[in-house]
Design a protein around this motif. Structure first.
Motif, PDB file in Angstrom:
ATOM      1  N   HIS A  35       0.845  -1.188   0.000  1.00  0.00           N
ATOM      2  CA  HIS A  35       0.000   0.000   0.000  1.00  0.00           C
ATOM      3  C   HIS A  35       0.881   1.239   0.000  1.00  0.00           C
ATOM      4  CE1 HIS A  35      -3.867  -1.980   1.402  1.00  0.00           C
ATOM      5  NE2 HIS A  35      -2.982  -2.926   1.654  1.00  0.00           N
ATOM      6  N   VAL A  37       0.621   5.308   1.338  1.00  0.00           N
ATOM      7  CA  VAL A  37      -0.087   6.215   2.234  1.00  0.00           C
ATOM      8  C   VAL A  37       0.721   7.501   2.303  1.00  0.00           C
ATOM      9  CG1 VAL A  37      -0.849   6.591   4.627  1.00  0.00           C
ATOM     10  CG2 VAL A  37      -0.994   4.296   3.609  1.00  0.00           C
ATOM     11  N   LEU A  45      -3.176  10.808   8.004  1.00  0.00           N
ATOM     12  CA  LEU A  45      -2.772   9.805   7.017  1.00  0.00           C
ATOM     13  C   LEU A  45      -3.842   9.691   5.931  1.00  0.00           C
ATOM     14  CD1 LEU A  45      -1.480   6.969   9.394  1.00  0.00           C
ATOM     15  CD2 LEU A  45      -0.148   8.762   8.254  1.00  0.00           C
ATOM     16  N   TRP A  47      -4.805   7.293   2.562  1.00  0.00           N
ATOM     17  CA  TRP A  47      -4.538   6.090   1.787  1.00  0.00           C
ATOM     18  C   TRP A  47      -4.621   6.402   0.299  1.00  0.00           C
ATOM     19  CZ3 TRP A  47      -7.843   3.019  -1.398  1.00  0.00           C
ATOM     20  CH2 TRP A  47      -7.319   1.758  -1.732  1.00  0.00           C
ATOM     21  N   TYR A  95       4.576   7.097   2.276  1.00  0.00           N
ATOM     22  CA  TYR A  95       4.991   5.829   2.871  1.00  0.00           C
ATOM     23  C   TYR A  95       4.515   4.653   2.022  1.00  0.00           C
ATOM     24  CZ  TYR A  95       5.541   8.388   7.338  1.00  0.00           C
ATOM     25  OH  TYR A  95       5.902   9.261   8.332  1.00  0.00           O
ATOM     26  N   ARG A 100      -0.461  -7.326   6.092  1.00  0.00           N
ATOM     27  CA  ARG A 100      -0.162  -8.386   7.062  1.00  0.00           C
ATOM     28  C   ARG A 100      -0.185  -9.763   6.414  1.00  0.00           C
ATOM     29  NH1 ARG A 100      -3.292 -11.675  10.488  1.00  0.00           N
ATOM     30  NH2 ARG A 100      -2.124 -12.359  12.327  1.00  0.00           N
ATOM     31  N   ILE A 107      -4.549  -4.650   6.305  1.00  0.00           N
ATOM     32  CA  ILE A 107      -3.839  -4.388   7.555  1.00  0.00           C
ATOM     33  C   ILE A 107      -2.388  -4.089   7.198  1.00  0.00           C
ATOM     34  CG2 ILE A 107      -3.140  -5.346   9.776  1.00  0.00           C
ATOM     35  CD1 ILE A 107      -5.533  -7.341   9.434  1.00  0.00           C
ATOM     36  N   LEU A 108      -1.923  -2.888   7.548  1.00  0.00           N
ATOM     37  CA  LEU A 108      -0.600  -2.439   7.146  1.00  0.00           C
ATOM     38  C   LEU A 108       0.397  -2.716   8.266  1.00  0.00           C
ATOM     39  CD1 LEU A 108      -2.570  -1.180   5.170  1.00  0.00           C
ATOM     40  CD2 LEU A 108      -1.231   0.920   5.237  1.00  0.00           C
ATOM     41  N   LEU A 109       1.151  -3.812   8.109  1.00  0.00           N
ATOM     42  CA  LEU A 109       1.978  -4.310   9.213  1.00  0.00           C
ATOM     43  C   LEU A 109       3.388  -3.740   9.212  1.00  0.00           C
ATOM     44  CD1 LEU A 109       2.402  -6.117  11.640  1.00  0.00           C
ATOM     45  CD2 LEU A 109       2.789  -8.039  10.079  1.00  0.00           C
ATOM     46  N   TRP A 111       6.138  -0.941   7.546  1.00  0.00           N
ATOM     47  CA  TRP A 111       6.154   0.345   6.866  1.00  0.00           C
ATOM     48  C   TRP A 111       7.563   0.730   6.440  1.00  0.00           C
ATOM     49  CZ3 TRP A 111       1.810   3.958   6.754  1.00  0.00           C
ATOM     50  CH2 TRP A 111       0.642   3.446   7.315  1.00  0.00           C
ATOM     51  N   GLY A 112       7.643   1.437   5.325  1.00  0.00           N
ATOM     52  CA  GLY A 112       8.895   2.064   4.940  1.00  0.00           C
ATOM     53  C   GLY A 112       9.156   3.288   5.806  1.00  0.00           C
ATOM     54  N   GLN A 113      10.334   3.866   5.628  1.00  0.00           N
ATOM     55  CA  GLN A 113      10.736   4.975   6.483  1.00  0.00           C
ATOM     56  C   GLN A 113      10.131   6.311   6.048  1.00  0.00           C
ATOM     57  OE1 GLN A 113      12.522   3.935   3.959  1.00  0.00           O
ATOM     58  NE2 GLN A 113      14.004   5.465   3.238  1.00  0.00           N
TER      59      GLN A 113
ATOM     60  N   TYR B  38      -3.331   2.542  14.398  1.00  0.00           N
ATOM     61  CA  TYR B  38      -1.915   2.828  14.158  1.00  0.00           C
ATOM     62  C   TYR B  38      -1.458   3.955  15.083  1.00  0.00           C
ATOM     63  CZ  TYR B  38      -2.817   0.143   9.954  1.00  0.00           C
ATOM     64  OH  TYR B  38      -3.175  -0.862   9.083  1.00  0.00           O
ATOM     65  N   LEU B  48       1.558  -0.417  13.469  1.00  0.00           N
ATOM     66  CA  LEU B  48       0.306  -1.125  13.715  1.00  0.00           C
ATOM     67  C   LEU B  48       0.224  -1.542  15.170  1.00  0.00           C
ATOM     68  CD1 LEU B  48      -2.278  -2.530  12.540  1.00  0.00           C
ATOM     69  CD2 LEU B  48      -0.829  -4.560  12.230  1.00  0.00           C
ATOM     70  N   PHE B 102      -8.689   5.943   6.488  1.00  0.00           N
ATOM     71  CA  PHE B 102      -8.161   6.302   7.808  1.00  0.00           C
ATOM     72  C   PHE B 102      -9.096   7.330   8.447  1.00  0.00           C
ATOM     73  CE2 PHE B 102      -4.058   4.340   8.135  1.00  0.00           C
ATOM     74  CZ  PHE B 102      -3.631   4.159   6.832  1.00  0.00           C
TER      75      PHE B 102
END
Lengths: 121, 111
Positions: A35, A37, A45, A47, A95, A100, A107-109, A111-113, B38, B48, B102
């Motif tokens: 995803h 965001v 945030l 999406w 991001y 998941r 479900i965004l488990l 993440w990039g920096q 989150y 998360l 969100f």
């Protein structure tokens, strides 16, 4: 361990395009949706959409349809997000995030920096 | 305008418990158990904390818990600590078009 590493900050002029990359490691790349965001300064945030690295199928949020393209390169385990016709209100931290699992695709488990994109004349 | 409404801010003292609500305003988004929460500290990636209403990912403190009643989901943080000060966002699958939304976010201040 699972990791997403994004490309560096960008400065663009209004009307230009930007490409942000997201390189995955530590897991089977094609097994999980990615995803995108974003967060504009002082905002929440937002999406943008997802891509299935397995087959390249995408789904974009209505606000971005026509301006965003998400692609992937399975040879390098990298996902790309292209945003065109940039405006000043596209200034944001972008991001990527890995889902998941197959059933938990929303479900965004991991993440990039984050990548700061600044749009300014 | 997000279809998920959160309070703009909440606060609590160390050791106390707080609850952040997330209400679906325009549809049955929260009809199913697709809610996630989150935590977002400034200049860090979001994390998360809760998925599918009440499940915690590995490594998340059991001080964080989630629940849902009707069209409102809630995140409760017990035993508040200074490090809990952050922005918190609820999120859900919309149930159609395979979209994700969100909430507007809630700023938690630990007094």
């Amino acid at each position: 361990q699972e990791q997403l590493v994004q490309s560096g900050a960008e400065v663009k002029k209004p009307g230009a395009s930007v490409r942000v990359s997201c390189k995955a490691s530590g897991y089977t790349f094609i097994g999980y949706y990615i995803h995108w965001v974003r967060q504009a300064p002082g905002q929440g945030l937002e999406w943008m959409g997802w891509i299935s690295p397995n087959n390249g199928v995408t789904n974009y949020a209505q606000n971005f349809q026509g301006r965003v393209t998400m692609t992937r390169d399975t040879s390098t385990n990298t996902t790309y997000m292209d945003l065109t016709s940039l405006r000043s209100d596209d200034t944001a931290v972008y991001y990527c995030a890995r889902a998941r699992g197959r059933s938990g695709w929303y479900i965004l488990l991991y993440w990039g920096q984050g990548t700061l994109v600044t749009v300014s004349s | 305008q997000s279809p998920l409404t959160q309070p703009a801010s909440v606060s609590g003292s160390p050791g106390q418990s707080i609850t952040i609500s997330c209400t679906a305003t325009t549809s049955d988004i929260l009809k199913y158990n697709f809610v996630s929460w989150y935590q977002h500290h400034p200049d860090e990636a979001p994390k998360l904390m809760i998925y599918e209403v009440k499940n915690r990912p590995s490594g998340v403190s059991n001080r964080f818990s989630g629940s849902k009643s009707g069209n409102t989901a809630s995140l409760t943080i017990s035993g508040l600590q200074a490090e809990d000060e952050a922005d918190y966002y609820c999120s859900s699958y919309t149930g159609s078009n395979t979209y994700v939304v969100f909430g507007g976010g809630t700023k938690l201040t630990v007094l």
